[in-house]
Design a protein around this motif. Structure first.
Motif, PDB file in Angstrom:
ATOM      1  N   ILE A 245       0.844  -1.201   0.000  1.00 50.24           N
ATOM      2  CA  ILE A 245       0.000   0.000   0.000  1.00 50.24           C
ATOM      3  C   ILE A 245       0.879   1.251   0.000  1.00 50.24           C
ATOM      4  N   LYS A 246       1.963   1.214   0.769  1.00 56.55           N
ATOM      5  CA  LYS A 246       2.867   2.373   0.828  1.00 56.55           C
ATOM      6  C   LYS A 246       3.466   2.676  -0.539  1.00 56.55           C
ATOM      7  N   ILE A 247       3.857   1.633  -1.249  1.00 60.97           N
ATOM      8  CA  ILE A 247       4.474   1.841  -2.575  1.00 60.97           C
ATOM      9  C   ILE A 247       3.454   2.422  -3.557  1.00 60.97           C
ATOM     10  N   ILE A 248       2.237   1.816  -3.576  1.00 61.40           N
ATOM     11  CA  ILE A 248       1.225   2.295  -4.524  1.00 61.40           C
ATOM     12  C   ILE A 248       0.818   3.735  -4.217  1.00 61.40           C
ATOM     13  N   THR A 249       0.652   4.057  -2.921  1.00 58.89           N
ATOM     14  CA  THR A 249       0.188   5.408  -2.574  1.00 58.89           C
ATOM     15  C   THR A 249       1.356   6.397  -2.457  1.00 58.89           C
TER      16      THR A 249
END
Lengths: 324, 256
Positions: A245-249
């Protein structure tokens, strides 16, 4: 063709109703509160005021329907009174089944949960035939299992029923009690620091809302009359989920781990205090434990028998984040 | 010949929890229960994930013929029984005047006749596999005489007396007999619901079957004669030995 549907103001039922309406089915939606802002609006959706605890209201709305979708459930784990769970999940389900049986419905598609299987054993993904190995951890699991027993009873009487054991659902949709993953994503986007319990190796299965809707339609269209399918997506532990989630956002949130026992003790004290001053309690220790239980599963039976095609977590998360 | 632990009533509740606990101890299992109760699925799960041998037999143990059938099937599969756990039982079902004749006769067959007969049938197996053991699942109801549990309590009291006497007879062969008397447990979904609706005090004595099973097996392998799982239940037993009958009757009468 006409279908009867419960839970249209819920996370899954809402989107299922719209999908069926788009496919030109006339959807008879049983609604408790016709003032609700969560009622799906479409020319093919007909609202019937009623309650699954009231048999005659179900019968009225189910007349002339070919298929029945029963997605309604009481899921509020903060509730301490088991009667609320029992009335909706067991008594309500029995009413729906009874009406479907009396009215000779072609098939009932019942939305259940993976949690009726309990935690997974070591690294073995839960399959449909796996026996439950541990006792029920909360009233939701217990009453959903009881409702599945009711479904089996009616199956034996000759009513075709398909049970869908849905894993942890995420994706765009109504903000209800049932989509904690969406809340988690929002927190990762908005907060600079995220405090989490330190047992991040706990793994679960995550399923995209669109796949859950598709599985219901596939279960209806299939020739298979009686079966149980686990409807899931990918298995992933919290550590990797947070990372994804951190990478995508492109979030720079700092994830700070706190000792799990400490979190539990803190929560117990905090809840006791909130009860004392008359505030509603936060997430209970029991709920927290159930969130950090290993619940990995496989949907290979649904993939081979229903031609179910789950979305990858990467794509599902991207779609969710785009619409948040 | 492979040596096995035979568990009756193994598909649900306490029997299932005992089976899982034994599997974790890498013991080979013979599991018996009524047909269509999920026994086959349990057996195959334990077999493939715990790397043990598991035989499953879906047999109704309420007749003499079926008990013999079970014995013959075990022998056909080249099984030899080292530990026997007589767990299968028919629960109580209301007031005596309302019970059907068939109900309590079957209850006596399953709760008394079957464990007695199975113990007899496998006695040579126990001798061959000595040191070996028999665990009879009785109930707290064999001590506390509650209304609506008449026949049930009677059958469980039988198991208690039978086991205690047999223990003395079989000791010389290196065969020990233990009795476990559990109190309320979260077994079937119906009982789980009932237990959750109990008052706070009563709820404290209710055990999850996996916890009761763990404690029971630990004490069984220590060859204890009488096993009472759970702290509160042990306390009840202590109070039973010190309280006068008149007070006990007052307490148990309220349970109706």
């Amino acid at each position: 063709m006409r279908v009867f549907l419960t839970g249209a103001t819920g996370y899954v039922g809402h989107q299922l109703a719209l999908e069926l309406a788009n496919k030109n089915f006339t959807v008879h939606a049983l609604i408790r509160n016709i003032e609700s802002r969560n009622i799906p609006v479409h020319t093919n959706i007909k609202v019937f005021e009623g309650d699954i605890c009231n048999y005659s209201s179900i019968r009225r709305a189910m007349k002339k329907c070919d298929f029945v979708f029963h997605t309604a459930a009481y899921t509020n784990l903060k509730c301490r009174n088991i009667d609320n769970f029992f009335n909706t999940n067991v008594f309500g389900t029995e009413n729906v089944l009874k009406a479907a049986y009396m009215l000779d419905v072609k098939k009932v598609i019942y939305t259940s949960t993976l949690s009726v299987f309990g935690p997974s054993y070591k690294s073995i993904p839960i399959e449909e035939a796996q026996p439950r190995l541990a006792s029920f951890t909360n009233d939701y699991e217990l009453t959903k299992s009881m409702s599945e027993e009711k479904v089996m009873e009616y199956t034996k009487k000759g009513l075709p029923c398909i049970i869908l054991n849905v894993t942890r659902v995420y994706g765009p949709g109504l903000k209800t009690f049932s989509n904690g993953v969406n809340r988690l994503i929002s927190m990762i986007i908005k907060n600079n620091i995220l405090l989490v319990p330190n047992n991040l190796k706990a793994a679960s299965n995550y399923v995209f809302i669109g796949d859950v809707v598709d599985a219901h339609v596939l279960a209806m269209e299939s020739d298979i009359k009686n079966a149980k399918y686990i409807i899931g997506g990918e298995n992933i532990d919290y550590e990797n989920l947070f990372q994804k989630i951190k990478i995508i956002t492109k979030s720079s949130t700092k994830i700070v781990k706190i000792n799990f026992s400490l979190v539990k003790t803190g929560l117990t004290i905090l809840n006791a205090f909130r009860n004392l001053v008359g505030k509603s309690s936060l997430i209970s220790v029991n709920m927290l434990q159930s969130l950090f239980m290993n619940r990995i599963s496989t949907s290979k039976k649904a993939i081979s028998e229903l031609k179910y095609m789950p979305t990858s977590l990467q794509i599902g998360l991207m779609e969710t984040i785009n619409q948040l | 010949m492979k040596s096995y632990t035979l568990i009756t009533g193994a598909s649900t509740g306490f029997g299932k929890a005992l089976a899982i606990e034994c599997a974790q101890k890498k013991m080979n299992l013979i599991l018996v229960s009524l047909p269509n109760s999920g026994l086959v699925e349990l057996g195959s799960f334990l077999k493939s994930n715990f790397k043990i041998n598991v035989l499953t037999f879906e047999i109704d143990l309420s007749t003499k013929e079926n008990c013999h059938l079970l014995y013959n099937e075990v022998k056909k599969s080249k099984g030899s029984v080292k530990y026997l756990i007589n767990n299968a039982g028919v629960l109580s079902n209301g007031l005596f005047e309302n019970l059907s004749e068939d109900y309590f006769l079957t209850q006596i067959d399953v709760n008394i006749t079957a464990p007695t007969l199975l113990t007899k049938l496998f006695i040579d197996d126990f001798k061959t596999n000595s040191p070996s053991g028999i665990l009879n699942v009785s109930s707290m109801a064999s001590f506390f005489h509650l209304p609506k549990k008449q026949v049930y309590s009677g059958t469980k009291a039988y198991l208690l007396s039978f086991s205690k006497s047999l223990r003395k007879e079989l000791k010389k062969y290196g065969i020990w007999v233990s009795i476990v008397c559990p109190g309320g447990m979260n077994t079937t979904t119906g009982l789980c619901l009932q237990n959750r609706k109990l008052g706070w005090a009563s709820r404290q004595s209710i055990l999850n079957p996996e916890d009761a099973a763990r404690e029971t097996l630990k004490k069984f392998f220590k060859q204890k004669e009488l096993i009472i799982p759970g702290t509160i239940n042990k306390l009840f037993m202590f109070l039973d030995s010190v309280l006068p009958t008149s007070i006990k009757n007052k307490l148990t009468n309220r349970a109706i």
